[in-house]
Design a protein around this motif. Structure first.
Motif, PDB file in Angstrom:
ATOM      1  N   SER A 143       0.850  -1.185   0.000  1.00  0.00           N
ATOM      2  CA  SER A 143       0.000   0.000   0.000  1.00  0.00           C
ATOM      3  C   SER A 143       0.889   1.239   0.000  1.00  0.00           C
ATOM      4  O   SER A 143       2.089   1.163   0.301  1.00  0.00           O
ATOM      5  CB  SER A 143      -0.882   0.017   1.255  1.00  0.00           C
ATOM      6  N   LEU A 144       0.293   2.370  -0.311  1.00  0.00           N
ATOM      7  CA  LEU A 144       1.028   3.632  -0.262  1.00  0.00           C
ATOM      8  C   LEU A 144       1.596   3.856   1.135  1.00  0.00           C
ATOM      9  O   LEU A 144       2.741   4.275   1.291  1.00  0.00           O
ATOM     10  CB  LEU A 144       0.121   4.799  -0.667  1.00  0.00           C
ATOM     11  N   GLU A 145       0.790   3.576   2.138  1.00  0.00           N
ATOM     12  CA  GLU A 145       1.239   3.753   3.524  1.00  0.00           C
ATOM     13  C   GLU A 145       2.495   2.912   3.792  1.00  0.00           C
ATOM     14  O   GLU A 145       3.462   3.404   4.370  1.00  0.00           O
ATOM     15  CB  GLU A 145       0.124   3.356   4.488  1.00  0.00           C
ATOM     16  N   GLN A 146       2.499   1.664   3.353  1.00  0.00           N
ATOM     17  CA  GLN A 146       3.649   0.791   3.580  1.00  0.00           C
ATOM     18  C   GLN A 146       4.867   1.267   2.784  1.00  0.00           C
ATOM     19  O   GLN A 146       5.978   1.250   3.282  1.00  0.00           O
ATOM     20  CB  GLN A 146       3.325  -0.660   3.225  1.00  0.00           C
ATOM     21  N   ARG A 147       4.661   1.706   1.543  1.00  0.00           N
ATOM     22  CA  ARG A 147       5.785   2.228   0.736  1.00  0.00           C
ATOM     23  C   ARG A 147       6.397   3.447   1.410  1.00  0.00           C
ATOM     24  O   ARG A 147       7.614   3.606   1.442  1.00  0.00           O
ATOM     25  CB  ARG A 147       5.321   2.572  -0.690  1.00  0.00           C
ATOM     26  N   TYR A 148       5.539   4.308   1.956  1.00  0.00           N
ATOM     27  CA  TYR A 148       6.005   5.507   2.654  1.00  0.00           C
ATOM     28  C   TYR A 148       6.812   5.117   3.895  1.00  0.00           C
ATOM     29  O   TYR A 148       7.903   5.645   4.119  1.00  0.00           O
ATOM     30  CB  TYR A 148       4.806   6.376   3.036  1.00  0.00           C
ATOM     31  N   LEU A 149       6.295   4.192   4.686  1.00  0.00           N
ATOM     32  CA  LEU A 149       7.008   3.744   5.893  1.00  0.00           C
ATOM     33  C   LEU A 149       8.334   3.078   5.534  1.00  0.00           C
ATOM     34  O   LEU A 149       9.346   3.275   6.218  1.00  0.00           O
ATOM     35  CB  LEU A 149       6.126   2.809   6.716  1.00  0.00           C
ATOM     36  N   ASN A 150       8.339   2.293   4.462  1.00  0.00           N
ATOM     37  CA  ASN A 150       9.594   1.672   3.995  1.00  0.00           C
ATOM     38  C   ASN A 150      10.616   2.737   3.620  1.00  0.00           C
ATOM     39  O   ASN A 150      11.807   2.616   3.932  1.00  0.00           O
ATOM     40  CB  ASN A 150       9.347   0.768   2.790  1.00  0.00           C
ATOM     41  N   LEU A 151      10.165   3.771   2.929  1.00  0.00           N
ATOM     42  CA  LEU A 151      11.063   4.845   2.511  1.00  0.00           C
ATOM     43  C   LEU A 151      11.650   5.563   3.727  1.00  0.00           C
ATOM     44  O   LEU A 151      12.844   5.847   3.767  1.00  0.00           O
ATOM     45  CB  LEU A 151      10.324   5.833   1.602  1.00  0.00           C
ATOM     46  N   ILE A 152      10.816   5.812   4.722  1.00  0.00           N
ATOM     47  CA  ILE A 152      11.306   6.455   5.951  1.00  0.00           C
ATOM     48  C   ILE A 152      12.366   5.579   6.619  1.00  0.00           C
ATOM     49  O   ILE A 152      13.418   6.072   7.029  1.00  0.00           O
ATOM     50  CB  ILE A 152      10.149   6.724   6.938  1.00  0.00           C
ATOM     51  N   SER A 153      12.100   4.291   6.720  1.00  0.00           N
ATOM     52  CA  SER A 153      13.050   3.426   7.426  1.00  0.00           C
ATOM     53  C   SER A 153      14.334   3.190   6.631  1.00  0.00           C
ATOM     54  O   SER A 153      15.398   3.013   7.213  1.00  0.00           O
ATOM     55  CB  SER A 153      12.402   2.098   7.815  1.00  0.00           C
ATOM     56  N   ASN A 154      14.250   3.212   5.305  1.00  0.00           N
ATOM     57  CA  ASN A 154      15.439   2.939   4.488  1.00  0.00           C
ATOM     58  C   ASN A 154      16.223   4.175   4.079  1.00  0.00           C
ATOM     59  O   ASN A 154      17.417   4.081   3.804  1.00  0.00           O
ATOM     60  CB  ASN A 154      15.044   2.164   3.229  1.00  0.00           C
ATOM     61  N   GLN A 155      15.550   5.316   3.980  1.00  0.00           N
ATOM     62  CA  GLN A 155      16.222   6.529   3.506  1.00  0.00           C
ATOM     63  C   GLN A 155      15.735   7.751   4.285  1.00  0.00           C
ATOM     64  O   GLN A 155      15.271   8.726   3.697  1.00  0.00           O
ATOM     65  CB  GLN A 155      15.983   6.723   2.006  1.00  0.00           C
ATOM     66  N   GLU A 156      15.879   7.697   5.583  1.00  0.00           N
ATOM     67  CA  GLU A 156      15.382   8.773   6.438  1.00  0.00           C
ATOM     68  C   GLU A 156      15.952  10.139   6.051  1.00  0.00           C
ATOM     69  O   GLU A 156      15.260  11.149   6.108  1.00  0.00           O
ATOM     70  CB  GLU A 156      15.695   8.471   7.904  1.00  0.00           C
ATOM     71  N   ALA A 157      17.209  10.180   5.631  1.00  0.00           N
ATOM     72  CA  ALA A 157      17.856  11.448   5.266  1.00  0.00           C
ATOM     73  C   ALA A 157      17.097  12.167   4.158  1.00  0.00           C
ATOM     74  O   ALA A 157      17.145  13.397   4.058  1.00  0.00           O
ATOM     75  CB  ALA A 157      19.294  11.204   4.838  1.00  0.00           C
ATOM     76  N   LEU A 158      16.396  11.419   3.352  1.00  0.00           N
ATOM     77  CA  LEU A 158      15.611  11.974   2.258  1.00  0.00           C
ATOM     78  C   LEU A 158      14.601  13.004   2.758  1.00  0.00           C
ATOM     79  O   LEU A 158      14.358  14.021   2.124  1.00  0.00           O
ATOM     80  CB  LEU A 158      14.889  10.818   1.573  1.00  0.00           C
ATOM     81  N   PHE A 159      14.033  12.759   3.920  1.00  0.00           N
ATOM     82  CA  PHE A 159      12.971  13.599   4.446  1.00  0.00           C
ATOM     83  C   PHE A 159      13.484  14.922   5.020  1.00  0.00           C
ATOM     84  O   PHE A 159      12.689  15.782   5.367  1.00  0.00           O
ATOM     85  CB  PHE A 159      12.150  12.818   5.479  1.00  0.00           C
ATOM     86  N   HIS A 160      14.799  15.096   5.086  1.00  0.00           N
ATOM     87  CA  HIS A 160      15.374  16.340   5.583  1.00  0.00           C
ATOM     88  C   HIS A 160      15.579  17.372   4.477  1.00  0.00           C
ATOM     89  O   HIS A 160      15.652  18.562   4.765  1.00  0.00           O
ATOM     90  CB  HIS A 160      16.697  16.080   6.308  1.00  0.00           C
ATOM     91  N   SER A 161      15.678  16.928   3.229  1.00  0.00           N
ATOM     92  CA  SER A 161      15.988  17.861   2.137  1.00  0.00           C
ATOM     93  C   SER A 161      15.056  17.789   0.936  1.00  0.00           C
ATOM     94  O   SER A 161      14.943  18.757   0.204  1.00  0.00           O
ATOM     95  CB  SER A 161      17.422  17.625   1.640  1.00  0.00           C
ATOM     96  N   ALA A 162      14.435  16.643   0.699  1.00  0.00           N
ATOM     97  CA  ALA A 162      13.616  16.494  -0.505  1.00  0.00           C
ATOM     98  C   ALA A 162      12.235  17.093  -0.288  1.00  0.00           C
ATOM     99  O   ALA A 162      11.574  16.793   0.703  1.00  0.00           O
ATOM    100  CB  ALA A 162      13.492  15.025  -0.881  1.00  0.00           C
TER     101      ALA A 162
END
Length: 189
Positions: A143-162
């Motif tokens: 699901s979108l929710e799971q893809r989002y959670l996976n992205l947070i857990s695998n590439q947290e740094a992404l959420f600081h600049s993107a």
């Protein structure tokens, strides 16, 4: 991450690390800078020392994010590099970024004399393939929710600049849909 630290993970000798470092050229890019070579064959790749770059395409006027390259990643248009075809992707710097740029043809020239250096190219291709397969599987089954959670857990740094719209595009949704999912996750936390 420093280049020598990255190269040590491939079991290279000090001489091989020196040869690779000698081929690299340090570059700095400003946030928002375009580092694309649309319509030209790509013969280089960047080792990301600091910062973030995204790859994307414009299709029918819509911006589709394909990948994010973070610290310690190799930023390259693999399709253009491997198939020797003109690049179809744009590359945008999302935060002040430092890279070491390598001409693939020069690195490739070392392969015969130093086969362990070839291992880097093979591992880069393997990593890109596995990343792509995982992404396809996520789109097919999560699901979108799971893809989002996976992205947070695998590439947290992404959420600081993107920006959110690029993250949404990467996840295959509009920013409004991603905002709703984020609100749901926060509510359920």
């Amino acid at each position: 991450m420093e280049l020598d630290e990255f190269l040590h993970t491939f079991g290279l000798s000090d001489e091989e690390i020196y040869l690779m470092q000698k081929l690299g050229k340090e570059e700095r890019f400003r946030q928002g800078e375009d580092v694309s070579f649309i319509g030209r064959h790509i013969d280089h790749f960047h080792f990301i020392k600091q910062g973030m770059i995204r790859s994307y395409r414009i299709i029918d006027g819509n911006d589709f994010t394909y990948n994010f390259f973070l610290v310690g990643d190799i930023c390259v248009d693999y399709e253009s590099l491997l198939k020797k075809v003109p690049s179809q992707s744009y590359f945008e710097v999302l935060a002040p970024t430092e890279v070491i740029t390598f001409r693939f043809s020069k690195v490739e020239a070392l392969f015969e004399e130093h086969p362990r250096i070839e291992r880097i190219a093979r591992k880069m291709a393997e990593f890109a393939y596995v990343r792509l397969v995982e992404r396809v599987k996520e789109f097919q089954s999560d699901s979108l929710e799971q893809r989002y959670l996976n992205l947070i857990s695998n590439q947290e740094a992404l959420f600081h600049s993107a920006p959110l719209q690029h993250i949404a595009s990467y996840l295959g949704v509009k920013p409004q849909s991603l905002s709703r999912v984020r609100a749901k996750i926060v509510k359920n936390s």
